[in-house]
Design a protein around this motif. Structure first.
Motif, short mmCIF file in Angstrom:
data_model
loop_
_atom_site.label_atom_id
_atom_site.label_comp_id
_atom_site.label_asym_id
_atom_site.label_seq_id
_atom_site.Cartn_x
_atom_site.Cartn_y
_atom_site.Cartn_z
N LYS A 1 -4.61 0.00 1.74
CA LYS A 1 -5.43 -0.55 2.84
C LYS A 1 -4.89 -0.06 4.19
N LYS A 2 -3.58 -0.09 4.33
CA LYS A 2 -2.97 0.32 5.60
C LYS A 2 -3.21 1.82 5.87
N GLN B 1 -11.37 -2.29 -2.25
CA GLN B 1 -10.75 -1.77 -1.03
C GLN B 1 -11.83 -1.32 -0.06
N PRO C 1 -1.82 -3.34 -0.63
CA PRO C 1 -1.68 -3.40 0.84
C PRO C 1 -1.37 -2.03 1.46
#
Ligand SMILES: C[S@@+](CC[C@H](N)C(=O)[O-])C[C@H]1O[C@@H](n2cnc3c(N)ncnc32)[C@H](O)[C@@H]1O
Length: 405
Positions: free
Chosen positions: A337-338, A368, A334
């Motif tokens: 991705k951010k 991703q 995560p």
């Protein structure tokens, strides 16, 4: 010297001190003539720690104290892999260390070192289990690689993780001519990258004068892949210690601008040191969270060299294998991705963003990029490369995305 090695391994394995930092701070206290061998034994024991422990547990038939285990592992590493050191000397030194750390275990250590023979260690029949033990990698990682890349590639990567890789140095064209490097007689490998024949780069005058930096071949390929031209504005979003940022700016002939950000203040200092050492004028480094970039403007090129599980760099960073956990990815994916999404908002029209990792894991790499492209149809994939780790270089992933107008 053996006692020095034993103390080093206790610090790295039990106190979780990074091996490169331990050696940097303590190698001077090891006799000069023994330093190369001591380093080899420390790294070799860490790299093969899983296999050495498997051997110990097969023969011990009882719970082994963690300090005695380290002593056994470093002694077995020498018996199994170093033919220049006589076996009686290894056993004798182990005996002397054991007398200090656990006198009651002397008989046990002595018996174990005489009994365990590398060619008699029985391995499981299952090829993946056997590979996991022989290469000291956890079975979940071997199974994951096998599911993602097949058995042949998994075998190749697992064995590559045990190699001693060559050292490469990158010429800084701002301070050093190619003639100076040619006169040094080092083999040119790619662009400004040369194979350095020894292990003492930090002591070489070229290094102290900022004429060269250490960089892996694959890492250098990422800097080339960014393809930043002189005069462009570049953001390196996860920049510390600045190896790729400086390679990119050198390739830009120090013309344009390089903005380096990283979330950790102590790591930003490393970039600032490199800016000074290399004498570049158009780079700045400051603390910033790349997953929440706010007012940094827009760029021609952005590099997102995100934090990752590091499965591509196990050979150069042996400590990673001591602390591998299958849950490591749960927070990394995560975050990656951010970071990519936050950076993508700062790419100019027709500008490019490079997403890279030093891991071999589709969940952190190809997946991703796939999910980013689905959510951002104004970006298109220009090129994608996987560099698998091998006996010459670390492993990396890189993807280049262009923002449409
Ligand atoms: C793979 S390393 C970068 C290596 C660097 N590009 C080089 O070549 O020298 C990843 C970096 O991301 C930094 N990092 C982790 N989370 C971050 C975040 N949210 N924002 C910015 N940097 C972050 C880490 O401190 C680490 O220095």
């Amino acid at each position: 010297m053996r006692n020095w090695i034993y103390q080093a391994l206790c610090a790295i394995i039990l106190d979780q001190v990074y091996s490169n930092l331990y050696l940097r701070d303590h190698l001077d206290s090891c006799p000069k003539k023994d330093r190369a061998l001591a380093t080899r034994i420390v790294y070799g024991t860490i790299q093969n720690y899983g296999y050495l422990n498997y051997a110990i547990d097969k023969y011990a038939q009882k719970k082994v104290d963690k300090r005695v285990r380290i002593l056994l592992a470093m002694s077995l590493y020498q018996l199994f892999y170093l033919d220049k050191v006589p076996a009686y000397a290894i056993v004798d030194e182990a005996n002397q260390i054991c007398r200090k750390i656990s006198p009651k275990s002397r008989g046990f250590v002595n018996a174990m070192l005489h009994r365990i023979k590398k060619d008699q260690i029985h391995l499981p029949d299952d090829p993946l289990e056997s590979l996991s033990i022989q290469t000291s990698l956890p079975l979940w990682l071997i199974r994951m690689w096998n599911a993602q890349y097949g058995e042949k590639r998994t075998q190749q990567m697992a064995w590559a993780s045990l190699k001693i890789l060559p050292v490469y140095v990158r010429r800084n064209p701002i301070k050093a001519s190619s003639q100076e490097f040619e006169e040094a007689g080092w083999e040119k490998v790619n662009g400004d990258l040369y194979r350095y024949p020894k292990n003492d780069v930090a002591h070489h005058p070229f290094y102290r004068e900022g004429k060269m930096s250490v960089q892996d071949l694959g890492s250098y390929q990422i800097a080339c892949f960014v393809d930043a031209k002189a005069g462009m504005h570049v953001l390196d979003a996860c920049a510390a210690p600045g190896t790729k940022s400086m390679a990119i700016l050198e390739r830009m002939k120090d013309q344009g601008s390089m903005t380096c950000i990283d979330i950790h203040p102590h790591r930003v200092k490393l970039i600032q040191n490199e800016i000074r050492r290399l004498g570049v004028h158009h780079a700045k480094a400051f603390v910033c969270d790349a997953s929440e970039i706010d007012d940094l403007g827009v760029y021609d090129r952005i590099l997102c060299d995100v934090p990752c599980s590091g499965y591509g760099v196990l050979a150069r960073k042996p400590d990673i294998r001591l602390r591998l956990k299958s849950t490591d990815m749960d927070t990394l994916i995560p975050l990656q991705k951010k970071i990519l999404e936050s950076c993508a908002a700062h790419v100019k029209e027709k500008g490019q963003i490079v997403y890279s990792t030093c891991t071999i894991n589709k969940k952190e790499n190809e997946k991703q990029i796939e999910s980013f492209l689905q959510a951002h149809p104004n970006f298109s994939l220009m090129e994608e490369k996987i560099l698998f780790p091998n006996d010459q270089a670390d492993g990396f992933y890189m993807a280049k995305l262009e923002k449409e107008s």
